[in-house]
Design an enzyme around this catalytic site. Structure first.
Site, PDB file in Angstrom:
ATOM      1  N   GLY A  12      11.968  -1.601   5.963  1.00 17.17           N
ATOM      2  CA  GLY A  12      11.190  -2.833   5.798  1.00 17.17           C
ATOM      3  C   GLY A  12      12.112  -4.035   5.675  1.00 17.17           C
ATOM      4  NE  ARG A  76       8.513   0.845   6.259  1.00 19.67           N
ATOM      5  CZ  ARG A  76       9.252   0.578   5.182  1.00 19.67           C
ATOM      6  NH1 ARG A  76      10.303   1.315   4.888  1.00 19.67           N
ATOM      7  NH2 ARG A  76       8.934  -0.427   4.385  1.00 19.67           N
ATOM      8  CG  ASN A 114      16.227   4.136  -2.268  1.00 17.70           C
ATOM      9  OD1 ASN A 114      17.396   4.051  -2.626  1.00 17.70           O
ATOM     10  ND2 ASN A 114      15.220   3.813  -3.062  1.00 17.70           N
ATOM     11  CB  ILE A 137      11.054  -6.877  -1.949  1.00 16.18           C
ATOM     12  CG1 ILE A 137      10.043  -5.817  -1.505  1.00 16.18           C
ATOM     13  CG2 ILE A 137      11.349  -7.851  -0.827  1.00 16.18           C
ATOM     14  CD1 ILE A 137       8.634  -6.355  -1.351  1.00 16.18           C
ATOM     15  CG  ASP A 138      10.327  -1.682  -3.075  1.00 12.79           C
ATOM     16  OD1 ASP A 138       9.591  -2.683  -3.063  1.00 12.79           O
ATOM     17  OD2 ASP A 138      10.140  -0.689  -2.359  1.00 12.79           O
ATOM     18  NE  ARG A 173     -14.884 -14.156 -10.098  1.00 16.26           N
ATOM     19  CZ  ARG A 173     -15.050 -14.845  -8.978  1.00 16.26           C
ATOM     20  NH1 ARG A 173     -14.014 -15.429  -8.398  1.00 16.26           N
ATOM     21  NH2 ARG A 173     -16.242 -14.935  -8.428  1.00 16.26           N
ATOM     22  N   GLY A 181       5.770  -2.196  -4.168  1.00 15.98           N
ATOM     23  CA  GLY A 181       6.645  -1.342  -4.965  1.00 15.98           C
ATOM     24  C   GLY A 181       5.953  -0.004  -5.080  1.00 15.98           C
ATOM     25  CD  GLU A 231       2.940  -0.655  -1.889  1.00 17.50           C
ATOM     26  OE1 GLU A 231       4.070  -1.023  -2.277  1.00 17.50           O
ATOM     27  OE2 GLU A 231       2.656  -0.479  -0.710  1.00 17.50           O
TER      28      GLU A 231
HETATM   29  O1  F6P Z   1      10.322  -0.889   0.595  1.00 20.81           O
HETATM   30  C1  F6P Z   1       9.844  -2.170   0.672  1.00 20.81           C
HETATM   31  C2  F6P Z   1       8.359  -2.193   0.803  1.00 20.81           C
HETATM   32  O2  F6P Z   1       8.013  -3.546   0.924  1.00 20.81           O
HETATM   33  C3  F6P Z   1       7.579  -1.507  -0.315  1.00 20.81           C
HETATM   34  O3  F6P Z   1       7.457  -2.288  -1.467  1.00 20.81           O
HETATM   35  C4  F6P Z   1       6.281  -1.210   0.351  1.00 20.81           C
HETATM   36  O4  F6P Z   1       5.677  -0.088  -0.235  1.00 20.81           O
HETATM   37  C5  F6P Z   1       6.681  -0.913   1.764  1.00 20.81           C
HETATM   38  O5  F6P Z   1       7.911  -1.544   1.977  1.00 20.81           O
HETATM   39  C6  F6P Z   1       5.702  -1.369   2.810  1.00 20.81           C
HETATM   40  O6  F6P Z   1       6.178  -0.961   4.048  1.00 20.81           O
HETATM   41  P1  F6P Z   1       5.665  -1.405   5.479  1.00 20.81           P
HETATM   42  O7  F6P Z   1       6.332  -2.686   5.826  1.00 20.81           O
HETATM   43  O8  F6P Z   1       6.096  -0.298   6.364  1.00 20.81           O
HETATM   44  O9  F6P Z   1       4.182  -1.579   5.384  1.00 20.81           O
END
Ligand code: F6P
Length: 357
Positions: A12, A76, A114, A137-138, A173, A181, A231
């Site tokens: 990503g 990916r 990772n 970003i994680d 609300r 994440g 998430e």
């Molecule tokens: O690893 C970074 C990330 O932005 C995660 O926080 C998220 O779960 C994932 O990538 C989303 O991936 P994609 O861009 O494949 O939808």
């Protein structure tokens, strides 16, 4: 001696990839002048597998410090499939080694998270000269205090929470903001604190919905509640299940994340009107923050120093606030989770922020 340096960005994207690429390139040109050639591998490991690469020149790296995304493209390419020969009959590892050889690379920089580091380690073990750079970003790459892209995403997520505050207040609300994440809750924890969330829900601390609902009720007099939900969050019952089983049950409920369920259950348990907000990929978009530009530049320059020293098989890292490196073999395949007793968790709890535990 002339060096040919390959660069790829995989997984990503995030703000700071271009700033890092620029940092590496500028430092290499400054140090080696005409004795360096930079080869951009397109779309991550996919480009390395398929032989998609281009010779870059100094001008390609101008004006990209502030640019979001990646000038090289990304994709990916799951690590678990790297050794699997699929329908296309391509032996991916052999193909990557061939491209490295055909492009006459002396080394290859792999910018990514990772998964990227796992494949980087595989290629290193296959005898290629590899350096990893920690992007995500994680903020969940093992062995580094911080990854580039993280703090920009914290800034964006904080802005989202700030904006949600006013509409939550107007409508009295409960607002559930889902923050990226999947495995680690760093982004939710930091932005939750920075944005003044009332509840922070992260994968490392499975929640009890009754406790979250009770925390909302406690805030009844304040009129509204803000939940920052990662998430990848799951409840205490789901925590007993294996990841695959959890995903299967979620799919049966028509859910990918817990956030809509949390909102619905809170509405049922408290009678309060709830809404869900998912900023999603906006958290990964746009220009890197000043912090990330500086971090990316430091990491890029350090990678250039490793290349000059012919030091390969390492992942660049920030260790106790000093830019350094870890052996790829020691960090690949590990995740940096939020410890449940992390100081920031304690800080939030001291303020009365509920985690639902
Ligand atoms: O690893 C970074 C990330 O932005 C995660 O926080 C998220 O779960 C994932 O990538 C989303 O991936 P994609 O861009 O494949 O939808």
């Amino acid at each position: 001696m002339k060096k040919r340096v390959g660069i790829l960005t995989s997984g990503g994207d995030c703000p700071g990839l271009n700033a890092t690429i620029r940092g590496v390139a500028k430092a290499l040109y400054a140090r080696m002048g005409d004795n360096v050639e930079i080869i951009g591998i397109l779309n991550g490991y996919s480009g390395l597998i398929n032989g998609d690469y281009k010779e870059m020149c100094e001008d390609d790296f101008r004006g990209i410090l502030t640019l979001g995304g990646t000038i090289l493209g990304t994709k990916r390419t799951p690590f678990k499939l790297m050794r699997v020969v699929e329908e296309d009959k391509i032996d991916k590892v052999a193909a990557m080694k061939k491209t490295y050889k055909d492009a006459k690379l002396d080394c290859l920089l792999c910018l990514g998270g990772n998964g990227t580091h796992k494949t980087a380690n595989l290629l290193s073990q296959e005898g290629l000269n590899i350096i990893g750079l920690p992007k995500t970003i994680d903020n969940d790459i093992y062995g580094t205090d911080v990854t580039f892209g993280f703090h920009t995403a914290v800034d964006i997520a904080t802005d989202v929470i700030d904006r949600i505050h006013t509409t939550a207040g107007s409508h009295s609300r409960v607002m559930c903001i889902e923050i990226m994440g999947n495995k680690a809750g760093w982004l939710t924890l930091y932005s939750g604190i920075a944005g003044g969330a009332d509840m922070i829900v992260i994968p490392e601390i499975p929640y009890d919905i009754e406790k979250l609902a009770a925390a909302c009720e406690k805030r009844e007099s304040k009129g509204f509640s803000i939940l920052a939900v990662a998430e990848g969050a799951f409840d205490k019952e789901e925590a007993k299940l294996k990841k695959k089983e959890r995903a299967r049950l979620r799919a049966e409920q028509g859910l990918t994340t817990a956030t809509p369920r949390i909102a619905k259950q809170i509405e049922e348990l408290t009678g309060r009107e709830t809404r869900v907000c998912v900023p999603g990929h906006m958290l990964r978009g746009g220009s890197p923050s000043a912090y990330d530009r500086v971090l990316a530049t430091k990491f890029g320059v350090h990678a250039a120093e490793l290349i000059a020293a012919d030091k390969y098989g390492y992942a660049v890292a920030m260790i106790n606030e000093v830019v350094s490196e870890n052996p790829l073999s020691e960090v690949a395949g590990k995740t940096k989770f939020v410890p449940a007793d992390h100081q920031l968790v304690k800080t939030a709890k001291a303020l009365g922020v509920a985690f639902g535990d």
